[in-house]
Design a protein around this motif. Structure first.
Motif, PDB file in Angstrom:
ATOM      1  N   VAL A 170      16.601  15.304 -90.989  1.00 17.78           N
ATOM      2  CA  VAL A 170      17.083  16.046 -92.158  1.00 17.78           C
ATOM      3  C   VAL A 170      18.542  15.683 -92.444  1.00 17.78           C
ATOM      4  O   VAL A 170      18.927  15.411 -93.588  1.00 17.78           O
ATOM      5  N   THR A 203      18.838  12.145 -93.937  1.00 17.06           N
ATOM      6  CA  THR A 203      18.355  12.070 -95.309  1.00 17.06           C
ATOM      7  C   THR A 203      19.322  12.762 -96.260  1.00 17.06           C
ATOM      8  O   THR A 203      19.593  12.263 -97.363  1.00 17.06           O
ATOM      9  N   SER A 251      22.200  10.468 -96.874  1.00 19.11           N
ATOM     10  CA  SER A 251      21.842   9.357 -97.743  1.00 19.11           C
ATOM     11  C   SER A 251      21.737   9.803 -99.202  1.00 19.11           C
ATOM     12  O   SER A 251      22.280   9.162-100.105  1.00 19.11           O
ATOM     13  N   TYR A 252      21.053  10.930 -99.429  1.00 14.82           N
ATOM     14  CA  TYR A 252      20.856  11.418-100.794  1.00 14.82           C
ATOM     15  C   TYR A 252      22.137  11.970-101.400  1.00 14.82           C
ATOM     16  O   TYR A 252      22.244  12.085-102.627  1.00 14.82           O
ATOM     17  N   GLU A 277       8.946   4.041 -98.237  1.00 17.73           N
ATOM     18  CA  GLU A 277       8.379   5.348 -97.882  1.00 17.73           C
ATOM     19  C   GLU A 277       7.268   5.218 -96.857  1.00 17.73           C
ATOM     20  O   GLU A 277       7.173   6.018 -95.924  1.00 17.73           O
ATOM     21  N   ARG A 333       7.262   7.141 -93.377  1.00 19.88           N
ATOM     22  CA  ARG A 333       6.193   8.126 -93.194  1.00 19.88           C
ATOM     23  C   ARG A 333       5.375   7.812 -91.935  1.00 19.88           C
ATOM     24  O   ARG A 333       5.039   8.703 -91.164  1.00 19.88           O
ATOM     25  N   PHE A 380       6.080  15.962 -93.641  1.00 20.64           N
ATOM     26  CA  PHE A 380       6.990  14.951 -94.197  1.00 20.64           C
ATOM     27  C   PHE A 380       7.319  15.262 -95.656  1.00 20.64           C
ATOM     28  O   PHE A 380       8.491  15.227 -96.071  1.00 20.64           O
ATOM     29  N   ASP A 381       6.279  15.580 -96.452  1.00 23.80           N
ATOM     30  CA  ASP A 381       6.501  15.884 -97.860  1.00 23.80           C
ATOM     31  C   ASP A 381       7.355  17.137 -98.033  1.00 23.80           C
ATOM     32  O   ASP A 381       8.201  17.206 -98.942  1.00 23.80           O
ATOM     33  N   LEU A 418       9.663  18.217 -95.962  1.00 27.65           N
ATOM     34  CA  LEU A 418      11.040  17.838 -95.634  1.00 27.65           C
ATOM     35  C   LEU A 418      11.696  17.083 -96.777  1.00 27.65           C
ATOM     36  O   LEU A 418      12.800  17.431 -97.226  1.00 27.65           O
ATOM     37  N   MET A 419      11.030  16.037 -97.255  1.00 27.14           N
ATOM     38  CA  MET A 419      11.628  15.192 -98.280  1.00 27.14           C
ATOM     39  C   MET A 419      11.798  15.945 -99.599  1.00 27.14           C
ATOM     40  O   MET A 419      12.818  15.808-100.290  1.00 27.14           O
ATOM     41  N   VAL A 453      14.750  18.394 -99.268  1.00 25.18           N
ATOM     42  CA  VAL A 453      16.038  17.692 -99.258  1.00 25.18           C
ATOM     43  C   VAL A 453      16.378  17.191-100.662  1.00 25.18           C
ATOM     44  O   VAL A 453      17.527  17.318-101.116  1.00 25.18           O
ATOM     45  N   PHE A 454      15.403  16.641-101.366  1.00 26.20           N
ATOM     46  CA  PHE A 454      15.660  16.151-102.719  1.00 26.20           C
ATOM     47  C   PHE A 454      16.098  17.293-103.626  1.00 26.20           C
ATOM     48  O   PHE A 454      17.094  17.177-104.361  1.00 26.20           O
TER      49      PHE A 454
END
Length: 216
Positions: A111, A114, A117-118, A149, A153, A179-180, A182-183, A186-187
């Motif tokens: 987390v 990511t 990075s984002y 991805e 993944r 995974f989805d 989390l991503m 975060v997005f």
């Protein structure tokens, strides 16, 4: 009888560049110059942070990088491909979170990585535009995002499988759903709302780990 005019001397092709036949490069061309690539990708990152995704074009990138538009077109066939390579690592070099044997710590590290990075200005500018451009282009999406991805993944699936074997995670936990979650979280929090706080990192990691914790 008058003398006939003499024929003009034969022209030496080497002395007349304008009339030389065009010599095409062999198929495949010369190897790409990493300095030119670096200048182009650096220009993309700078322009994204300054002006955003919508205003970025091959023309503006060419001016900033000091190259021609054909130089860019020979390397990247679309704006989405160019932006993705500039902002995110290529599939072969994507950083992966090592399996430390502590699933909670691994999730928290994932987390945090990511979010970092984002949170970069160029990433926050690029992501909404990229997803918009790729929404109706599955062919383009496959060449731009899916490779990266898929690798991340699959690595996350292996982290979950190892955690299941250790008893840290329930056997029925769906790694792809986790995974989805989390991503997506975060997005939304980082790119949409601009929250890059440590509290968010800790909170999201804690919720995810608790949700899949193995039954004692």
């Amino acid at each position: 009888m008058p003398n006939r005019p003499s024929a003009p001397p034969a022209r030496d092709p080497a002395s007349s560049p304008a009339e030389e036949p065009v010599r095409r490069r062999p198929m495949g061309g010369r190897p790409r110059d990493p300095q030119i690539d670096g200048a182009i990708l650096g220009a993309v990152r700078a322009l994204l942070a300054e002006e955003g995704y919508a205003k970025l074009s091959f023309e503006t990138v060419a001016r900033r990088a000091g190259v021609t538009r054909p130089t860019i077109y020979r390397r990247w066939s679309s704006k989405a491909q160019l932006v993705h390579e500039a902002v995110f690592p290529t599939p072969g070099h994507a950083p992966l979170i090592p399996d430390t044997g502590d699933f909670a710590a691994d999730v928290r590290r994932m987390v945090a990585t990511t979010v970092a990075s984002y949170s970069r200005p160029e990433a926050r500018a690029a992501l909404p535009g990229l997803f918009g451009d790729l929404h109706d282009r599955p062919d383009l999406r496959a060449t731009v995002i899916d490779g990266l991805e898929t690798r991340v993944r699959e690595h996350f699936r292996s982290l979950v499988a190892a955690a299941v074997a250790r008893g840290e995670v329930r056997a029925d936990a769906d790694a792809d759903v986790v995974f989805d979650a989390l991503m997506g979280a975060v997005f939304n929090r980082t790119v949409v709302r601009g929250d890059m706080s440590e509290a968010f990192v800790e909170g999201l990691a804690g919720v995810v780990v608790e949700g899949v914790r193995g039954r004692e």
